[in-house]
Design a protein around this motif. Structure first.
Motif, short mmCIF file in Angstrom:
data_model
loop_
_atom_site.label_atom_id
_atom_site.label_comp_id
_atom_site.label_asym_id
_atom_site.label_seq_id
_atom_site.Cartn_x
_atom_site.Cartn_y
_atom_site.Cartn_z
N ALA A 60 0.63 -1.37 -0.04
CA ALA A 60 0.05 0.25 -0.02
C ALA A 60 0.82 1.14 -0.04
O ALA A 60 0.48 2.27 -0.47
N LYS A 61 1.91 1.05 0.92
CA LYS A 61 2.73 2.54 1.05
C LYS A 61 3.38 2.85 -0.61
O LYS A 61 3.14 4.10 -0.99
N ASP A 62 4.17 2.13 -1.17
CA ASP A 62 4.53 2.40 -2.39
C ASP A 62 3.71 2.63 -3.55
O ASP A 62 3.77 3.37 -4.52
N ASN A 63 2.39 1.58 -3.44
CA ASN A 63 1.48 2.05 -4.32
C ASN A 63 0.63 3.19 -4.32
O ASN A 63 0.56 4.10 -5.25
N ALA A 64 0.52 3.94 -3.03
CA ALA A 64 0.00 5.15 -3.04
C ALA A 64 0.94 6.39 -3.29
O ALA A 64 0.46 7.06 -3.98
N VAL A 65 2.37 6.30 -3.24
CA VAL A 65 3.19 7.19 -3.61
C VAL A 65 3.15 7.12 -4.91
O VAL A 65 3.21 8.41 -5.54
N SER A 66 3.13 6.01 -5.62
CA SER A 66 3.48 5.85 -7.07
C SER A 66 2.06 6.74 -7.89
O SER A 66 2.04 7.41 -8.82
N TYR A 67 0.80 6.23 -7.18
CA TYR A 67 -0.38 6.75 -7.34
C TYR A 67 -0.42 8.32 -7.47
O TYR A 67 -1.07 9.08 -8.31
N PHE A 68 0.14 8.63 -6.42
CA PHE A 68 -0.01 10.23 -6.04
C PHE A 68 0.75 11.04 -7.45
O PHE A 68 0.26 12.05 -7.88
N HIS A 69 1.95 10.46 -7.73
CA HIS A 69 2.77 11.24 -8.66
C HIS A 69 2.21 10.93 -10.03
O HIS A 69 2.25 11.90 -10.96
N PHE A 70 1.45 9.89 -10.32
CA PHE A 70 0.95 9.57 -11.70
C PHE A 70 -0.33 10.74 -11.72
O PHE A 70 -0.44 11.06 -12.51
N ASP A 71 -1.26 10.82 -10.60
CA ASP A 71 -2.13 11.80 -10.89
C ASP A 71 -1.74 13.17 -10.73
O ASP A 71 -2.53 14.10 -11.38
#
Length: 233
Positions: free
Chosen positions: A136-147
């Motif tokens: 979840a942690k890395d997924n959230a960080v990657s999702y943030f930068h993608f958005d």
């Protein structure tokens, strides 16, 4: 160079769609998505957004077609080789149309849909599914930068507000927790689901490729493994 905001479409708003947070780019073509005719040899690549979709799509395309179509990786964009089933962007071919037009065997198709929204034909045809989960942690960080960089997603805001929405499940394609656990539970009733972890792929790519090939009934060459190991994650 400044962005020309007159040509940039406004960012979409989240909507509640069958209990899942979505945006219209993934629901506008819903009738065709739900009526999509899967074939028994189709392979569905399923992930929560930013969990290794492109990486695994490339790997599968390489494993299946690198020997028979050696120029495929450089001649055709990955999004055309592995269509995104639910996407519908104006003035572009829809994901369902791209999938229907594939002439490969098997067809490789990717999706971010939670398990309960998958077109029923994939289950009826007993298609193989490769699911990839990421912590979840890395997924959230990657999702943030993608958005921050794409206009098909809602405005992410600052990191603190984004993280709270991620925790609350107010993300496009819904809750990370519901997504990964929904697919985990489905694999117990659908034996043709291969559930992978992004971190295992990073730790020992060769080992995980061997497991994937065993699931698919494939063998991988040393050249293919070298190509996969040289990918930038």
């Amino acid at each position: 160079m400044p962005v020309d905001k007159t040509t940039t479409p406004p960012r979409p708003n989240l909507i509640d769609f069958h209990g899942v947070s979505m945006v219209h780019y993934f629901t506008d073509n819903w009738e065709k998505i739900q009526n999509f005719k899967a074939r028994p040899d189709d392979i569905l690549i399923a992930t929560y957004p930013k969990a290794g979709t492109t990486w695994v799509s490339y790997i599968l395309d390489l494993l299946y077609f690198s020997q028979t179509q050696p120029d495929r990786q450089t001649s055709t964009p990955l999004n055309d080789r592995v269509p995104f089933l639910e996407i519908m962007i104006p003035n572009q071919s829809s994901g369902t149309d791209l999938a229907d037009s594939l002439d490969t065997c098997p067809r490789l198709i990717k999706t971010h849909l939670p398990v309960q929204l998958i077109p029923k034909s994939f289950w009826e045809q007993k298609c193989r599914v490769v699911y990839v989960a990421r912590n979840a942690k890395d997924n959230a960080v990657s999702y943030f930068h993608f958005d921050r960089m794409t206009c098909v997603q809602p405005e992410p805001g600052d990191w603190n507000s984004f993280l709270q929405r991620f925790i609350d499940g107010k993300m496009v394609f819904g809750s990370w927790f519901d997504h990964v656990t929904g697919w985990w539970e489905k694999k117990h009733s659908h034996p043709k689901i291969h559930y992978m972890f992004f971190e295992d792929m990073v730790e020992d790519t060769g080992r995980e490729i061997n497991k994937l090939c065993s699931f698919l009934g494939l063998t991988s060459t040393t050249k293919e493994k070298d190509q996969i190991n040289n990918l930038v994650v």
